[in-house]
Design a protein around this motif. Structure first.
Motif, mmCIF file in Angstrom:
data_model
loop_
_atom_site.group_PDB
_atom_site.id
_atom_site.type_symbol
_atom_site.label_atom_id
_atom_site.label_comp_id
_atom_site.label_asym_id
_atom_site.label_seq_id
_atom_site.Cartn_x
_atom_site.Cartn_y
_atom_site.Cartn_z
ATOM 1 N N GLY A 4 -32.311 42.726 -67.399
ATOM 2 C CA GLY A 4 -33.618 43.378 -67.338
ATOM 3 C C GLY A 4 -34.294 43.441 -68.690
ATOM 4 O O GLY A 4 -35.511 43.226 -68.805
ATOM 5 N N LEU A 5 -33.520 43.725 -69.721
ATOM 6 C CA LEU A 5 -34.064 43.773 -71.084
ATOM 7 C C LEU A 5 -34.532 42.387 -71.532
ATOM 8 O O LEU A 5 -35.557 42.257 -72.200
ATOM 9 N N GLU A 6 -33.775 41.341 -71.138
ATOM 10 C CA GLU A 6 -34.180 39.976 -71.486
ATOM 11 C C GLU A 6 -35.511 39.629 -70.826
ATOM 12 O O GLU A 6 -36.398 39.058 -71.460
ATOM 13 N N VAL A 51 -26.825 49.846 -74.003
ATOM 14 C CA VAL A 51 -26.085 49.230 -72.896
ATOM 15 C C VAL A 51 -24.575 49.360 -73.125
ATOM 16 O O VAL A 51 -23.823 49.699 -72.208
ATOM 17 N N GLU A 52 -24.142 49.112 -74.363
ATOM 18 C CA GLU A 52 -22.716 49.241 -74.674
ATOM 19 C C GLU A 52 -22.238 50.668 -74.411
ATOM 20 O O GLU A 52 -21.150 50.884 -73.866
ATOM 21 N N SER A 53 -23.058 51.642 -74.776
ATOM 22 C CA SER A 53 -22.670 53.043 -74.583
ATOM 23 C C SER A 53 -22.577 53.384 -73.103
ATOM 24 O O SER A 53 -21.689 54.139 -72.686
ATOM 25 N N LEU A 54 -23.488 52.830 -72.284
ATOM 26 C CA LEU A 54 -23.433 53.064 -70.843
ATOM 27 C C LEU A 54 -22.171 52.450 -70.236
ATOM 28 O O LEU A 54 -21.493 53.069 -69.411
ATOM 29 N N THR A 100 -33.125 49.424 -68.913
ATOM 30 C CA THR A 100 -34.540 49.314 -69.289
ATOM 31 C C THR A 100 -35.230 50.674 -69.367
ATOM 32 O O THR A 100 -36.422 50.753 -69.620
ATOM 33 N N LYS A 101 -34.460 51.730 -69.121
ATOM 34 C CA LYS A 101 -34.950 53.111 -69.177
ATOM 35 C C LYS A 101 -36.185 53.336 -68.297
ATOM 36 O O LYS A 101 -37.222 53.820 -68.757
ATOM 37 N N PRO A 102 -36.084 53.000 -67.007
ATOM 38 C CA PRO A 102 -37.215 53.244 -66.100
ATOM 39 C C PRO A 102 -37.417 54.741 -65.899
ATOM 40 O O PRO A 102 -36.472 55.533 -66.000
ATOM 41 N N ASP A 103 -38.637 55.123 -65.602
ATOM 42 C CA ASP A 103 -38.962 56.533 -65.408
ATOM 43 C C ASP A 103 -38.554 57.009 -64.025
ATOM 44 O O ASP A 103 -38.333 58.203 -63.809
ATOM 45 N N PHE A 104 -38.451 56.063 -63.070
ATOM 46 C CA PHE A 104 -38.163 56.431 -61.683
ATOM 47 C C PHE A 104 -37.284 55.352 -61.080
ATOM 48 O O PHE A 104 -37.479 54.164 -61.324
ATOM 49 N N LEU A 105 -36.291 55.771 -60.287
ATOM 50 C CA LEU A 105 -35.351 54.824 -59.696
ATOM 51 C C LEU A 105 -35.452 54.808 -58.176
ATOM 52 O O LEU A 105 -35.563 55.870 -57.546
#
Length: 204
Positions: free
Chosen positions: A103-105, A118-121, A154-159
């Motif tokens: 997603g980041l790419e 991402v590594e931390s997640l 990607t840190k979306p505001d809503f899932l």
């Protein structure tokens, strides 16, 4: 009650037109979701759950009504919404780490900070020893965790979660739905999930 409204659905309706006539998938749906809430809608297959999510995501245009996200009407897909589908859709030729970065790419946001996030997640949610493994080497539940991390990256505001555990066996489904519910709460995410399984809804 938190009055910080993230999503507002107003009088939403959707009618599909075919050669055989019209099929009404949704009618007069209204719903408010506030920041930090995880809302689960339960309904049988074919009742319009996935149609509702597709409209919220901007993938379908409703026949009537509107969807408002953070005070803006949703008319097209937006990076503010993360969508987790029924299947994990991981690329089998990419490692778990590289799957989580997709997603980041796509958004051209692969910075050092983003990669560290991402590594931390992956570390936090039990995939630290599997970062360089491929999807075929993981259990179904672990694959779903990887798919969620890809969505969170990607840190979306809503899932949006469209029956994300339906491909798992029943026992694994209950365990992973509880795990993912805890992850969403820990990350402070606002989410809407649809399912046909009442037990799954209760565990999330």
């Amino acid at each position: 009650m938190n009055n910080n409204k993230v999503l507002e659905i107003k009088n939403l309706g959707m009618t599909y037109h075919t050669l055989d006539g019209e099929t009404k998938a949704l009618e007069n749906i209204s719903l408010d979701i506030h920041r930090g809430e995880i809302v689960v809608l339960v309904g049988p297959s074919g009742c319009g759950k996935s149609t509702l999510l597709s409209i919220i995501a901007g993938l379908l245009k409703p026949s009537n009504g509107k969807v408002i996200l953070n005070n803006r009407e949703v008319k097209n897909p937006t990076k503010d919404i993360g969508y987790m589908f029924q299947r994990d859709n991981l690329f089998e030729w990419r490692t778990i780490r590289n799957n989580a970065l997709i997603g980041l790419e796509i958004q051209d946001k692969v910075t050092e900070d983003a990669k560290s996030f991402v590594e931390s997640l992956l570390d936090m949610y039990g995939l630290d020893e599997f970062k360089d493994h491929y999807p075929s080497q993981l259990s179904g539940g672990m694959r779903q965790r990887a798919a969620l991390i890809r969505t969170l990256a990607t840190k979306p505001d809503f899932l949006l979660l469209d029956e994300p555990f339906s491909a798992l066996d029943y026992q694994t489904r209950l365990v992973i739905s509880d795990e993912i519910g805890q992850i969403l709460k820990k990350e402070g995410k606002t989410a809407l999930m649809v399912t046909h399984d009442i037990a799954e809804a209760m565990f999330t």
